[in-house]
Design a protein around this motif. Structure first.
Motif, PDB file in Angstrom:
ATOM      1  N   MET A 265       0.827  -1.205   0.000  1.00  8.25           N
ATOM      2  CA  MET A 265       0.000   0.000   0.000  1.00  8.25           C
ATOM      3  C   MET A 265       0.866   1.261   0.000  1.00  8.25           C
ATOM      4  O   MET A 265       0.555   2.240  -0.696  1.00  8.25           O
ATOM      5  N   ALA A 266       1.947   1.243   0.770  1.00  5.84           N
ATOM      6  CA  ALA A 266       2.842   2.407   0.773  1.00  5.84           C
ATOM      7  C   ALA A 266       3.457   2.621  -0.606  1.00  5.84           C
ATOM      8  O   ALA A 266       3.629   3.764  -1.053  1.00  5.84           O
ATOM      9  N   ASP A 329       3.434  -6.442 -11.209  1.00 11.49           N
ATOM     10  CA  ASP A 329       2.467  -5.885 -10.268  1.00 11.49           C
ATOM     11  C   ASP A 329       2.323  -6.788  -9.050  1.00 11.49           C
ATOM     12  O   ASP A 329       1.881  -6.344  -7.988  1.00 11.49           O
ATOM     13  N   VAL A 330       2.698  -8.057  -9.210  1.00 12.57           N
ATOM     14  CA  VAL A 330       2.625  -9.035  -8.124  1.00 12.57           C
ATOM     15  C   VAL A 330       4.014  -9.612  -7.844  1.00 12.57           C
ATOM     16  O   VAL A 330       4.592  -9.407  -6.799  1.00 12.57           O
ATOM     17  N   THR A 331       4.563 -10.349  -8.801  1.00 19.10           N
ATOM     18  CA  THR A 331       5.936 -10.851  -8.722  1.00 19.10           C
ATOM     19  C   THR A 331       6.323 -11.427 -10.076  1.00 19.10           C
ATOM     20  O   THR A 331       5.456 -11.897 -10.833  1.00 19.10           O
ATOM     21  N   ASP A 332       7.608 -11.403 -10.380  1.00 19.65           N
ATOM     22  CA  ASP A 332       8.088 -11.922 -11.661  1.00 19.65           C
ATOM     23  C   ASP A 332       7.686 -13.389 -11.834  1.00 19.65           C
ATOM     24  O   ASP A 332       7.717 -14.169 -10.875  1.00 19.65           O
ATOM     25  N   ASP A 333       7.316 -13.748 -13.071  1.00 16.55           N
ATOM     26  CA  ASP A 333       6.931 -15.117 -13.437  1.00 16.55           C
ATOM     27  C   ASP A 333       5.628 -15.569 -12.774  1.00 16.55           C
ATOM     28  O   ASP A 333       5.365 -16.772 -12.676  1.00 16.55           O
ATOM     29  N   LEU A 358      -1.688  -8.875  -4.715  1.00 16.54           N
ATOM     30  CA  LEU A 358      -2.969  -8.918  -5.422  1.00 16.54           C
ATOM     31  C   LEU A 358      -4.003  -8.047  -4.717  1.00 16.54           C
ATOM     32  O   LEU A 358      -4.822  -7.391  -5.366  1.00 16.54           O
ATOM     33  N   ALA A 359      -3.957  -8.015  -3.376  1.00 16.75           N
ATOM     34  CA  ALA A 359      -4.857  -7.134  -2.626  1.00 16.75           C
ATOM     35  C   ALA A 359      -4.582  -5.675  -2.959  1.00 16.75           C
ATOM     36  O   ALA A 359      -5.507  -4.862  -3.122  1.00 16.75           O
ATOM     37  N   GLY A 360      -3.292  -5.321  -3.079  1.00 18.59           N
ATOM     38  CA  GLY A 360      -2.945  -3.967  -3.476  1.00 18.59           C
ATOM     39  C   GLY A 360      -3.447  -3.640  -4.865  1.00 18.59           C
ATOM     40  O   GLY A 360      -3.930  -2.527  -5.119  1.00 18.59           O
ATOM     41  N   TYR A 361      -3.356  -4.607  -5.790  1.00 16.10           N
ATOM     42  CA  TYR A 361      -3.874  -4.391  -7.140  1.00 16.10           C
ATOM     43  C   TYR A 361      -5.372  -4.126  -7.103  1.00 16.10           C
ATOM     44  O   TYR A 361      -5.875  -3.207  -7.761  1.00 16.10           O
ATOM     45  N   TRP A 362      -6.105  -4.953  -6.346  1.00 21.27           N
ATOM     46  CA  TRP A 362      -7.557  -4.764  -6.261  1.00 21.27           C
ATOM     47  C   TRP A 362      -7.891  -3.347  -5.792  1.00 21.27           C
ATOM     48  O   TRP A 362      -8.688  -2.649  -6.427  1.00 21.27           O
ATOM     49  N   LEU A 363      -7.273  -2.917  -4.706  1.00 20.43           N
ATOM     50  CA  LEU A 363      -7.632  -1.636  -4.103  1.00 20.43           C
ATOM     51  C   LEU A 363      -7.178  -0.439  -4.921  1.00 20.43           C
ATOM     52  O   LEU A 363      -7.890   0.573  -4.978  1.00 20.43           O
ATOM     53  N   CYS A 364      -6.020  -0.535  -5.564  1.00 19.43           N
ATOM     54  CA  CYS A 364      -5.419   0.640  -6.199  1.00 19.43           C
ATOM     55  C   CYS A 364      -5.484   0.630  -7.722  1.00 19.43           C
ATOM     56  O   CYS A 364      -5.194   1.652  -8.349  1.00 19.43           O
ATOM     57  N   GLN A 365      -5.840  -0.504  -8.322  1.00 20.91           N
ATOM     58  CA  GLN A 365      -5.935  -0.566  -9.776  1.00 20.91           C
ATOM     59  C   GLN A 365      -7.263  -1.171 -10.243  1.00 20.91           C
ATOM     60  O   GLN A 365      -8.066  -0.518 -10.894  1.00 20.91           O
TER      61      GLN A 365
END
Length: 638
Positions: A265-266, A329-333, A358-365
Motif C-alpha cells: 500500500m505504501a 504488479d505481483v511478482t516476476d513469473d 494482489l490485494a494492493g492491485y484490487w484496491l489501487c488498480q
C-alpha cells in the motif's frame, strides 16, 4: 531519521485519479488520511451546468481502511440521467476539516490544477480516436518517466474537448512489487510508520511480523535470505538454479522484494503521488556498508522520479485511466508454469506475499476499472478491514485468489476488450516446467463472445500476441530443455493449445473485420500489420506494442535480436513455415528515422490514433525531452 508530524501531512495522500468514465457512471479513486465526509461537485465547463452536487453517501463513496491514517476511497457517481459526452466536465472534491468547513481541490492540492483553470476536468468519449497507452513503469530505471507526456498532451488540449485524449490504458507492470530500489523501500517504511499502515503476522517466515521486518538486518538488499524456500520443490528448481538454496520466487532483482500488505500500500501511495515523498527523508543509515554505493546511485534516479510526480498526479486527474496487471504488479513469473504455481501456493508465506500484492492491485488498480463488477469483492473484503487492522488475513486473500473476473470491456466504439492473461492460465498437464498458456480454453471462449459481430475491436493484452519470432524461438529452445523460467518464456505461442485457439479466433468468420491489439511487457516497441494468408476476406489486424513507460531492453542485445530476426525470418525464409503464424502475412512498420530497424528501444508513452471506421491506424511513441517517433506503414514483410 527525521520525524514528521502527522498534522503536516495533507488530507489527500494519493489521487484523485479519474477511472471509469461512461455516460452512466463516473468513478474517481483516491487515498485520504481520514474518513471525513466528502462532497462531490461536477459541472460542465462551457456553461457551468451543474450535473452533481451533494454530500456523498455510502453507495457513492466506498472506503477501505488500510491504516490508522489511510483510507482507500472510490467515488462512484450515477446521475438521474446520462452524463454528457464530448464535453469538458469540471469537478471538485470537497472534504470537511475539523471545524466542519469544506475545503476543495484548489486548497487541498493547488498544483493539481493547470494554470488558467479553476478545477480539474475530463471528457467522456464514446467514439475512440486517440488512446494513450503503455506499460512497465519502473521508478529506478535510469530513463525519463513516460507518464509526463500525458501531462503535456492534456496541457495542449485544456480547453478543447475534441483534442483531449480519450483515455489512458496502462497494460501491465504499473508498479514493480518484486524489484524495488533501496531508497524507495526506505520511503515505504517511513510511510508505513507515519500513516500507521496495518501490520500482520507472517506465518512460516524467519521474521514473525511485518513490524519486525522493518528493522530486520536483512530488510534492505538481502531479502532473498528472507523469502521462502521449499525443500519439496528442490527437484524442480534444480533445473533452474545451481545454488543449494532453491528459491520459490524467481525474480533476478528480488533484493528488496515487497512482502507485506503495508509495504504494497505504501508503494502505491509513493508511485502515484508526491505527497509522502515530501514528508519523508530518505537516508541510508539502515543499509549495510556493502550496499551504500548502490543506494546512492538509485537515490539520484528516484529523486528525479519523485520530482515529476506532481505532474503525473495532475495528468491522471484529467483523463480516464484504465489498468490491468502483469507479473511485476505481483511478482516476476507470476503463474508462468504449473510447477511455479504449486511451489508458491503450497507455501503459506509465499502465498501471503503474492496475495498481499494482489490485494494492493484490487484496491489501487482493479477496483476502478469496473466497480459494479467488483462489488462482490468489496462486500466481502470490507468485512476484513477495520480501525483495528486486518482480520482473518488469509480468508481475505482467498477471496481474491478465487476471483476470476479481473478482465473487462468498455462499451465504446470500437469496443475495448481488456484481457486477464495472469489468473486464468492453460496449465500444462505433461510437465511442471512447461509454460502455461496465457489464457485457458474457457477464458478464450468468453473472449470470443465479446468479439462476435463487432465491426471493430481494440484488444488489450499485456504481452504481444505476435512477438518477435527470433526471441520466441530462443524461448522455445530453453523451454525444450526445461528452463522456461530462465528466459521468461511467456508468450502467446509458447503453449500449443492457447496458440491454436487464439489464431483460430482471428480466422473465425464472425471475427471483427478490424482489430487493433495494444500490448507491452517486452521493454521495446514495434508495430505489425497482419493479414491471413489464403483467405479472401481477411480481418485487418494491427498490433501496437509500446514498452516501457520507464524501462528499456539492453541496447546492444536488442540490436542483435533485431538484425538476426530480419535475416532468419525474412519474407521468403523457409523458417517462417515452422512457426505458429505460417498462415499469416506480417508487415513490420519501421520507426521513423530508422532505415532498417523495426524495434524501438526507448522509454516513452504510446499513442494510438484511429479513424471512425478503424481503417486508418497510426501509432507513435511520445518521448520525454526527445522527438516523437512514428511507425511508418511502408515496410518489408515476413
Amino acid at each position: 531519521m527525521r520525524k514528521t508530524a502527522l498534522n503536516t501531512v495533507p488530507e489527500i495522500l494519493a489521487g484523485p485519479i479519474v477511472r471509469k468514465a461512461s455516460p452512466e457512471q463516473i468513478t474517481i479513486w483516491l487515498i485520504t488520511k481520514s474518513d471525513r465526509p466528502i462532497r462531490m461537485r461536477l459541472h460542465t465547463k462551457e456553461n457551468g451546468s451543474v450535473l452533481y452536487d451533494r454530500l456523498l453517501e455510502e453507495n457513492q463513496l466506498k472506503r477501505i481502511q488500510v491504516g490508522t491514517h489511510a483510507f482507500v476511497s472510490l467515488i462512484s457517481l450515477q446521475g438521474d440521467k446520462d452524463f454528457p459526452l464530448e464535453e469538458l466536465l469540471e469537478y471538485d472534491i470537497r472534504i470537511c476539516d475539523e471545524s466542519e468547513q469544506e475545503r476543495g481541490l484548489e486548497i487541498l492540492i493547488p498544483d493539481l490544477i493547470f494554470p488558467g483553470q479553476t478545477l480539474p476536468s475530463f471528457v467522456i468519449k464514446q467514439s475512440i480516436s486517440k488512446v494513450l497507452h503503455g506499460s512497465c513503469r519502473k521508478p529506478h530505471h535510469n530513463s525519463p518517466d513516460g507518464l509526463l507526456k500525458v501531462d503535456e498532451e492534456i496541457q495542449q488540449s485544456l480547453n478543447n474537448a475534441a483534442d483531449r485524449p480519450d483515455l489512458l490504458m496502462l497494460s501491465g507492470d504499473q508498479v514493480y512489487a518484486d524489484d524495488v530500489a533501496g531508497p524507495t523501500l526506505n520511503a515505504i517504511h517511513q510511510t508505513i510508520n507515519l500513516l500507521g499502515l496495518f501490520h500482520e503476522k507472517l506465518e512460516g517466515s524467519i521474521v514473525e511480523s511485518s513490524e519486525a521486518l522493518l528493522v530486520h538486518p536483512f530488510s534492505y538488499y538481502q531479502r532473498p535470505h528472507l523469502l521462502p524456500d521449499d525443500p519439496s520443490v528442490d527437484k524442480l528448481y534444480g533445473l533452474f538454479f545451481s545454488a543449494k538454496k532453491k528459491p520459490i520466487f524467481t525474480s533476478v532483482n528480488a533484493n528488496n522484494h515487497l512482502m507485506t500488505f503495508a509495504e504494497v500500500m505504501a508503494m502505491y501511495i509513493l508511485t502515484w503521488s508526491p505527497t509522502m515523498w515530501q514528508q519523508v527523508h530518505v537516508e541510508d543509515s539502515c543499509v549495510s556498508p556493502e550496499f551504500k554505493d548502490t543506494f546512492a546511485k538509485e537515490h539520484k534516479v528516484i529523486e528525479e522520479f519523485a520530482d515529476g510526480l506532481w505532474r503525473v498526479r495532475r495528468a491522471l486527474a484529467h483523463v480516464p485511466v484504465y489498468m490491468i496487471f502483469d507479473d511485476h504488479d505481483v511478482t516476476d513469473d507470476w503463474n508462468l508454469t504449473r510447477g511455479w504455481e504449486e511451489a508458491i501456493y503450497g507455501n503459506p508465506f509465499a502465498k501471503r506475499i503474492v496475495g498481499n500484492a494482489l490485494a494492493g492491485y484490487w484496491l489501487c488498480q482493479g477496483w476502478g476499472n469496473d466497480p459494479d463488477k467488483l462489488e462482490p469483492i468489496y462486500q466481502q473484503g470490507k468485512l476484513h478491514f477495520s480501525h483495528n487492522g486486518i482480520s482473518k488475513h488469509d480468508d481475505l486473500l482467498e477471496v481474491l485468489f478465487d476471483w476470476s473476473d479481473w478482465h473487462y470491456h468498455l462499451d465504446t466504439t470500437p469496443r475495448i476488450v481488456v484481457l486477464d492473461t495472469r489468473t486464468q492460465r492453460w496449465r500444462s498437464e505433461s510437465s511442471l516446467s512447461k509454460p502455461s498458456g496465457l489464457m485457458d480454453w474457457e477464458a478464450l471462449c468468453d473472449m470470443q463472445q465479446e468479439l462476435i459481430n463487432q465491426p471493430s475491436v481494440i484488444l488489450v493484452s499485456a504481452a504481444p500476441i505476435f512477438g518477435v519470432k527470433l526471441i520466441e524461438t530462443i524461448q522455445k529452445i530453453f523451454t525444450f530443455f526445461g528452463k522456461a523460467l530462465t528466459v521468461d518464456a511467456e508468450n502467446w505461442m509458447a503453449h500449443k493449445g492457447t496458440a491454436s485457439v487464439i489464431l483460430n479466433i482471428f480466422r473465425h468468420h464472425k471475427t471483427p473485420p478490424h482489430f487493433v491489439i495494444l500490448s507491452g511487457d517486452v521493454h521495446y516497441s514495434f508495430v505489425y500489420d497482419i493479414k491471413l494468408r489464403f483467405r479472401r476476406n481477411s480481418p485487418q489486424i494491427t498490433q501496437i506494442t509500446c514498452s516501457g513507460i520507464k524501462n528499456e531492453f539492453p541496447e546492444k542485445l536488442l540490436r542483435w535480436f533485431d538484425r538476426l530476426n530480419r535475416v532468419l525470418y525474412a519474407r521468403r525464409s523457409p523458417l517462417n513455415w515452422f512457426t505458429q503464424r505460417r498462415n499469416m502475412q506480417i508487415k513490420h512498420r519501421r520507426p521513423d528515422g530508422h532505415k532498417v530497424n523495426t524495434l524501438l528501444n526507448s522509454s516513452g508513452l504510446g499513442k494510438l490514433e484511429i479513424d471512425a471506421e478503424c481503417t486508418q491506424i497510426d501509432a507513435s511513441v511520445l518521448r520525454v525531452g526527445q522527438d516523437t517517433v512514428r511507425f511508418l506503414r511502408k515496410s518489408h514483410r515476413d
